[in-house]
Design a protein around this motif. Structure first.
Motif, PDB file in Angstrom:
ATOM      1  N   LEU A  93       1.186   4.151  -3.092  1.00  0.00           N
ATOM      2  CA  LEU A  93       0.975   5.581  -2.849  1.00  0.00           C
ATOM      3  C   LEU A  93       2.208   6.394  -3.250  1.00  0.00           C
ATOM      4  O   LEU A  93       2.079   7.515  -3.753  1.00  0.00           O
ATOM      5  CB  LEU A  93       0.650   5.814  -1.379  1.00  0.00           C
ATOM      6  N   ASP A  94       3.397   5.838  -3.063  1.00  0.00           N
ATOM      7  CA  ASP A  94       4.632   6.539  -3.444  1.00  0.00           C
ATOM      8  C   ASP A  94       4.746   6.682  -4.962  1.00  0.00           C
ATOM      9  O   ASP A  94       5.310   7.672  -5.455  1.00  0.00           O
ATOM     10  CB  ASP A  94       5.853   5.792  -2.906  1.00  0.00           C
ATOM     11  N   ARG A  95       4.238   5.707  -5.703  1.00  0.00           N
ATOM     12  CA  ARG A  95       4.402   5.705  -7.156  1.00  0.00           C
ATOM     13  C   ARG A  95       3.291   6.450  -7.901  1.00  0.00           C
ATOM     14  O   ARG A  95       3.467   6.830  -9.052  1.00  0.00           O
ATOM     15  CB  ARG A  95       4.475   4.257  -7.667  1.00  0.00           C
ATOM     16  N   SER A 107       0.830  -1.211   0.000  1.00  0.00           N
ATOM     17  CA  SER A 107       0.000   0.000   0.000  1.00  0.00           C
ATOM     18  C   SER A 107       0.863   1.259   0.000  1.00  0.00           C
ATOM     19  O   SER A 107       0.599   2.210  -0.751  1.00  0.00           O
ATOM     20  CB  SER A 107      -0.926  -0.018   1.222  1.00  0.00           C
ATOM     21  N   ARG A 108       1.910   1.259   0.813  1.00  0.00           N
ATOM     22  CA  ARG A 108       2.818   2.423   0.849  1.00  0.00           C
ATOM     23  C   ARG A 108       3.537   2.592  -0.487  1.00  0.00           C
ATOM     24  O   ARG A 108       3.713   3.718  -0.979  1.00  0.00           O
ATOM     25  CB  ARG A 108       3.832   2.261   1.984  1.00  0.00           C
ATOM     26  N   ALA A 109       3.968   1.458  -1.080  1.00  0.00           N
ATOM     27  CA  ALA A 109       4.694   1.524  -2.353  1.00  0.00           C
ATOM     28  C   ALA A 109       3.803   2.085  -3.457  1.00  0.00           C
ATOM     29  O   ALA A 109       4.247   2.877  -4.295  1.00  0.00           O
ATOM     30  CB  ALA A 109       5.200   0.135  -2.732  1.00  0.00           C
ATOM     31  N   THR A 138      -0.523  -4.056  -9.797  1.00  0.00           N
ATOM     32  CA  THR A 138      -0.221  -3.869  -8.377  1.00  0.00           C
ATOM     33  C   THR A 138      -1.002  -4.872  -7.530  1.00  0.00           C
ATOM     34  O   THR A 138      -2.050  -5.372  -7.945  1.00  0.00           O
ATOM     35  CB  THR A 138      -0.592  -2.446  -7.914  1.00  0.00           C
ATOM     36  N   ARG A 183      -5.878   9.284  -0.397  1.00  0.00           N
ATOM     37  CA  ARG A 183      -4.655   9.637   0.331  1.00  0.00           C
ATOM     38  C   ARG A 183      -3.510  10.008  -0.603  1.00  0.00           C
ATOM     39  O   ARG A 183      -2.492  10.532  -0.149  1.00  0.00           O
ATOM     40  CB  ARG A 183      -4.215   8.471   1.217  1.00  0.00           C
ATOM     41  N   ALA A 184      -3.669   9.721  -1.892  1.00  0.00           N
ATOM     42  CA  ALA A 184      -2.599  10.037  -2.847  1.00  0.00           C
ATOM     43  C   ALA A 184      -2.402  11.546  -2.923  1.00  0.00           C
ATOM     44  O   ALA A 184      -3.370  12.309  -2.986  1.00  0.00           O
ATOM     45  CB  ALA A 184      -2.945   9.483  -4.221  1.00  0.00           C
ATOM     46  N   SER A 185      -1.145  11.958  -2.909  1.00  0.00           N
ATOM     47  CA  SER A 185      -0.849  13.394  -2.903  1.00  0.00           C
ATOM     48  C   SER A 185      -1.301  14.064  -4.192  1.00  0.00           C
ATOM     49  O   SER A 185      -1.929  15.124  -4.177  1.00  0.00           O
ATOM     50  CB  SER A 185       0.659  13.610  -2.689  1.00  0.00           C
TER      51      SER A 185
END
Length: 377
Positions: free
Chosen positions: A38-40, A34-36, A200, A66-68
């Motif tokens: 969101l980072d991509r 999940s973190r990976a 993913t 939550r994605a920036s």
């Protein structure tokens, strides 16, 4: 309504399963994935959120908000072949009114995938206008068992063939079980412009927000059955089925009225030797017809009140007993046999053999507007 009672029961089992740190679905691997993801997300050109056309709200990706930044977002209602066509179109209209682009897809239909690939190519050209040789990257996100890998394989295969590219195709892992995709993988789906798509892992929320959402995720296969119980899921499925109109399109023998001759011919072509050789294969047409027949027979002879929980339970128990015969499972096989019947029944629903049931409807104001438009036309 009794169906709501079964929904709450299954939903509570889902919430209880999620609280088990060792056997629940939100494993440390899912948390890391999940973190990976969101980072991509800020690094890709487009995010495709894959949802289940039968439950467009409950199957929403839990962390997309939550994605920036999300440069471009497209909602895909996958498994449209398992949902009610009219309601799917209503959902597309609803999402468009929310300023969200939405596209229904059947990942196993070649013509549907071709059209979807054309849409993606057109959008990437528009996004990269002035840069014809640029490369675009699309990320697919979604909950487990939503069909992301099947969709990617179809896009990848058609894209490679249309581009006349040679070499062994790289396939994503496809499974009927949730949680099979473990890593983020890249697949090329088009040339000129070059488009790569990222598969993913399926992600669920650490905690399901309410029992209704949990029950819908469970019945459509997003959560592993053994965490909830096949028997409990089959009860809930039959409660839904008994209060729907799905069985009304079949005749008393369980044959779909609009397709009677085709199914009759198919049955006649089924060799008697195959019937005897594979009695446990519940996907054969003659067994599916027997299952439908048993369900229609039980509902037709039901004299109780479907709004009564006790009467509904009695009907469901009668249906499960009758389904032992339809599925060729010995009646005296006890709990193991009951679980076998439940598992086979769930599989037929999830593959569309028991009708196309959409479990969520768009807000009524959207439906009213659509009906008004049709009347005006």
């Amino acid at each position: 309504m009794p169906a709501a009672v079964f929904s709450r029961r299954v939903g509570n089992l889902v919430k209880d399963a999620g609280r088990r740190t060792e056997t629940g679905w939100f494993t440390p691997h899912m948390e890391a994935a999940s973190r990976a993801i969101l980072d991509r997300i800020p690094l890709v050109d487009c995010v495709i959120e894959v949802r289940d056309a039968r439950i467009p709200v409950s199957s929403a990706y839990p962390q997309i908000e939550r994605a920036s930044t999300v440069s471009k977002r497209l909602i895909v209602l996958n498994k449209m072949d398992l949902s009610d066509h009219q309601q799917t179109q209503e959902w597309v209209k609803y999402f468009e009114e929310q300023q969200l682009q939405c596209c229904p897809v059947n990942s196993h239909n070649k013509e549907c995938i071709k059209k979807f690939l054309q849409l993606l190519r057109a959008q990437m050209r528009e996004l990269k206008v002035g840069f014809p040789d640029s490369t675009s990257t699309i990320m697919l996100i979604g909950i487990p068992n939503i069909g992301k890998s099947a969709l990617i394989n179809s896009l990848h295969q058609i894209g490679r063939v249309s581009a006349l590219e040679k070499g062994k195709l790289k396939h994503a892992i496809v499974s009927s079980l949730p949680g099979e995709t473990k890593d983020i993988s890249s697949f090329k789906i088009a040339s000129h412009p070059n488009i790569y798509i990222l598969d993913t892992p399926g992600i669920l929320a650490p905690e399901i927000p309410d029992s209704e959402t949990g029950s819908k995720l469970a019945i459509t296969g997003a959560i592993k059955d053994h965490l909830i119980g096949e028997y409990e899921l089959a009860q809930y499925l039959l409660a839904i089925f008994n209060t729907s109109d799905a069985y009304k399109v079949w005749d008393t023998k369980g044959t779909k009225l609009s397709n009677y001759q085709n199914e009759k011919n198919s049955e006649e072509q089924e060799p008697e030797s195959r019937r005897k050789q594979f009695p446990s294969d519940h996907t054969q047409d003659f067994i599916v017809k027997d299952v439908r027949h048993m369900l229609v027979q039980q509902i037709s002879s039901f004299n109780g009140d479907l709004a009564s929980e006790d009467d509904m339970v009695g009907l469901i128990e009668a249906q499960l007993r009758a389904l032992h015969e339809a599925f060729r499972v010995p009646v005296d096989s006890g709990k193991e046999g009951l679980n076998r019947v439940a598992t086979k029944l769930l599989n037929l629903y999830r593959t569309g053999r028991l009708g196309h049931l959409t479990l969520e409807s768009p807000p009524r104001d959207c439906c009213n507007r659509m009906n008004s438009i049709k009347l005006d036309d």
